[in-house]
Scaffold this motif. Structure first.
Motif, PDB file in Angstrom:
ATOM      1  N   LEU A 139      47.755  30.524  35.027  1.00  0.00           N
ATOM      2  CA  LEU A 139      47.411  29.444  35.938  1.00  0.00           C
ATOM      3  C   LEU A 139      48.480  28.362  35.894  1.00  0.00           C
ATOM      4  N   ILE A 140      49.018  28.030  37.072  1.00  0.00           N
ATOM      5  CA  ILE A 140      50.002  26.960  37.229  1.00  0.00           C
ATOM      6  C   ILE A 140      49.322  25.826  37.986  1.00  0.00           C
ATOM      7  N   ILE A 141      49.476  24.599  37.492  1.00  0.00           N
ATOM      8  CA  ILE A 141      48.915  23.453  38.201  1.00  0.00           C
ATOM      9  C   ILE A 141      50.014  22.479  38.576  1.00  0.00           C
ATOM     10  N   ASP A 142      49.973  22.038  39.826  1.00  0.00           N
ATOM     11  CA  ASP A 142      50.897  21.040  40.349  1.00  0.00           C
ATOM     12  C   ASP A 142      50.041  19.936  40.961  1.00  0.00           C
ATOM     13  N   ALA A 143      49.677  18.967  40.142  1.00  0.00           N
ATOM     14  CA  ALA A 143      48.778  17.901  40.570  1.00  0.00           C
ATOM     15  C   ALA A 143      49.150  16.634  39.812  1.00  0.00           C
ATOM     16  N   ARG A 144      48.312  15.625  39.925  1.00  0.00           N
ATOM     17  CA  ARG A 144      48.584  14.370  39.228  1.00  0.00           C
ATOM     18  C   ARG A 144      47.285  13.699  38.802  1.00  0.00           C
ATOM     19  N   GLY A 145      47.412  12.665  37.982  1.00  0.00           N
ATOM     20  CA  GLY A 145      46.264  11.863  37.591  1.00  0.00           C
ATOM     21  C   GLY A 145      45.241  12.627  36.777  1.00  0.00           C
ATOM     22  N   SER A 146      43.986  12.251  36.957  1.00  0.00           N
ATOM     23  CA  SER A 146      42.912  12.853  36.160  1.00  0.00           C
ATOM     24  C   SER A 146      42.721  14.328  36.475  1.00  0.00           C
ATOM     25  N   ALA A 147      43.017  14.750  37.719  1.00  0.00           N
ATOM     26  CA  ALA A 147      42.900  16.173  38.052  1.00  0.00           C
ATOM     27  C   ALA A 147      43.848  17.000  37.201  1.00  0.00           C
ATOM     28  N   LEU A 148      45.036  16.463  36.951  1.00  0.00           N
ATOM     29  CA  LEU A 148      45.999  17.122  36.074  1.00  0.00           C
ATOM     30  C   LEU A 148      45.567  17.027  34.619  1.00  0.00           C
ATOM     31  N   GLY A 149      45.219  15.820  34.177  1.00  0.00           N
ATOM     32  CA  GLY A 149      44.873  15.609  32.776  1.00  0.00           C
ATOM     33  C   GLY A 149      43.713  16.461  32.305  1.00  0.00           C
ATOM     34  N   LEU A 150      42.694  16.585  33.120  1.00  0.00           N
ATOM     35  CA  LEU A 150      41.533  17.389  32.735  1.00  0.00           C
ATOM     36  C   LEU A 150      41.888  18.866  32.645  1.00  0.00           C
ATOM     37  N   LEU A 201      54.313  12.872  35.001  1.00  0.00           N
ATOM     38  CA  LEU A 201      54.134  12.951  33.555  1.00  0.00           C
ATOM     39  C   LEU A 201      54.102  11.556  32.947  1.00  0.00           C
ATOM     40  N   ALA A 202      54.962  10.659  33.428  1.00  0.00           N
ATOM     41  CA  ALA A 202      54.977   9.291  32.918  1.00  0.00           C
ATOM     42  C   ALA A 202      53.628   8.609  33.141  1.00  0.00           C
ATOM     43  N   ALA A 203      53.026   8.860  34.317  1.00  0.00           N
ATOM     44  CA  ALA A 203      51.713   8.278  34.594  1.00  0.00           C
ATOM     45  C   ALA A 203      50.649   8.878  33.686  1.00  0.00           C
ATOM     46  N   THR A 204      50.794  10.155  33.339  1.00  0.00           N
ATOM     47  CA  THR A 204      49.822  10.826  32.487  1.00  0.00           C
ATOM     48  C   THR A 204      49.884  10.300  31.053  1.00  0.00           C
ATOM     49  N   LYS A 215      63.124  10.842  25.431  1.00  0.00           N
ATOM     50  CA  LYS A 215      61.703  10.474  25.489  1.00  0.00           C
ATOM     51  C   LYS A 215      60.925  11.466  26.353  1.00  0.00           C
ATOM     52  N   LEU A 216      61.567  11.914  27.424  1.00  0.00           N
ATOM     53  CA  LEU A 216      60.940  12.901  28.302  1.00  0.00           C
ATOM     54  C   LEU A 216      60.651  14.189  27.536  1.00  0.00           C
ATOM     55  N   GLN A 217      61.635  14.692  26.813  1.00  0.00           N
ATOM     56  CA  GLN A 217      61.461  15.939  26.070  1.00  0.00           C
ATOM     57  C   GLN A 217      60.397  15.790  24.981  1.00  0.00           C
ATOM     58  N   ALA A 218      60.368  14.643  24.329  1.00  0.00           N
ATOM     59  CA  ALA A 218      59.353  14.411  23.293  1.00  0.00           C
ATOM     60  C   ALA A 218      57.952  14.411  23.894  1.00  0.00           C
ATOM     61  N   ALA A 219      57.823  13.784  25.060  1.00  0.00           N
ATOM     62  CA  ALA A 219      56.521  13.764  25.729  1.00  0.00           C
ATOM     63  C   ALA A 219      56.100  15.157  26.162  1.00  0.00           C
TER      64      ALA A 219
END
Length: 299
Positions: free
Chosen positions: A155-166, A182-185, A195-199
């Motif tokens: 499963l691949i997801i391309d979304a944002r916000g809580s829909a992505l986080g959940l 990702l920064a918003a997440t 910092k990006l790679q660490a996240a």
């Protein structure tokens, strides 16, 4: 959400003046449909589902039929939106005018549940792509993740916000997002590559993967253990809209064919670049993708 896409080509577009388009085209689009179109271009079969309504919805479905994309759309009362892309050939810009989606009813969501249950056993790769209609539950994608995995599908997801986080709470998920998403997440600035790679290492789901796209900088791919920077050749972009969707399609096809995760990301990158070189989102050619694939590097 799906959309009927209208692309208008101008030799020279002037703001606050009357402009006459040289060429106008309309076709089925939206993130999921763009993914399906590129999957088909790569020689694999795609099934697309979602909501379609009204005259535009019928036009969208007619175009899916013409593209030989299997249509499992749910017909709803809410009219399918219209989005417009304005391409200015003189300065090489592409401007997107987006109509927001209309809400859909709880009964419509239940119908979509039925459609997804029907097609689930036949699909080896699922791509959840795009924003949800206004008023939708943020767990709409997450609730389907166990069904996909129980069917043995990736499963691949391309979304944002809580829909992505959940959805990322489920192991085995592969996220295809951009740096801002990702920064918003993670709620912090990720402009620095370290910092990006660490996240990414911290947030990649167990036994899953993550791809973070960053436009001309390429993308970063993480398999949970290591991160690779994937770069592509410099090009003259015509219309970058839909390139993220094209990346998701190439990634999906690569995984379907048993490619290594990072090689599948290289294929995704080639699809994204090929898309950016075309005027219509998702309208790519396999021969061009294969050529570009040879020029994409991962390190």
């Amino acid at each position: 959400m799906p959309t009927l896409q209208r692309t208008l080509i101008f030799e020279n577009l002037h703001i606050d003046e009357v402009n006459r388009a040289k060429t106008v085209r309309e076709f089925a689009s939206g993130k999921a449909i763009n993914v399906a179109r590129v999957v088909q271009a790569l020689g694999e079969k795609a099934i697309v589902t979602g909501f379609a309504g009204g005259i535009r919805g019928q036009m969208l479905r007619n175009d899916l039929k013409n593209a030989d994309i299997t249509d499992q759309m749910v017909e709803v009362a809410a009219p399918t939106r219209l989005c417009c892309t304005l391409i200015n050939r003189t300065d090489g810009t592409a401007t997107e005018l987006v109509e927001e989606s209309a809400p859909v009813s709880l009964e419509d969501w239940q119908k979509l549940d039925v459609e997804i249950s029907k097609i689930a056993p036949t699909c080896r790769i699922w791509v959840f792509s795009g924003s949800l209609p206004p008023g939708s539950s943020s767990d709409a994608y997450a609730k389907w993740a166990p069904l996909a995995q129980n069917c043995g599908a990736k499963l691949i997801i391309d979304a944002r916000g809580s829909a992505l986080g959940l959805t990322l709470q489920h192991p085995g998920i592969i996220a295809k997002i951009n740096r801002e998403e990702l920064a918003a997440t993670v709620q912090r600035d990720l402009s620095d590559p370290q910092k990006l790679q660490a996240a990414m290492l911290k947030t990649t789901p167990t036994n899953g993967g993550m791809v973070v796209t960053a436009g001309k900088e390429g993308s970063w791919a993480c398999n949970g253990k290591t991160v690779q920077h994937i770069t592509s050749p410099p090009i003259k972009a015509v219309n970058p809209i839909g390139s993220g969707d094209s990346y998701a399609a190439g990634l999906a096809v690569g995984l379907l064919r048993g490619m290594d995760f990072f090689d599948a990301c290289r294929l995704g990158t080639a699809c994204a670049v090929a898309n950016a070189m075309t005027e219509d989102a998702g309208h790519v050619e396999a021969v061009e993708i294969n050529r570009l694939m040879m020029l994409v590097a991962a390190r």
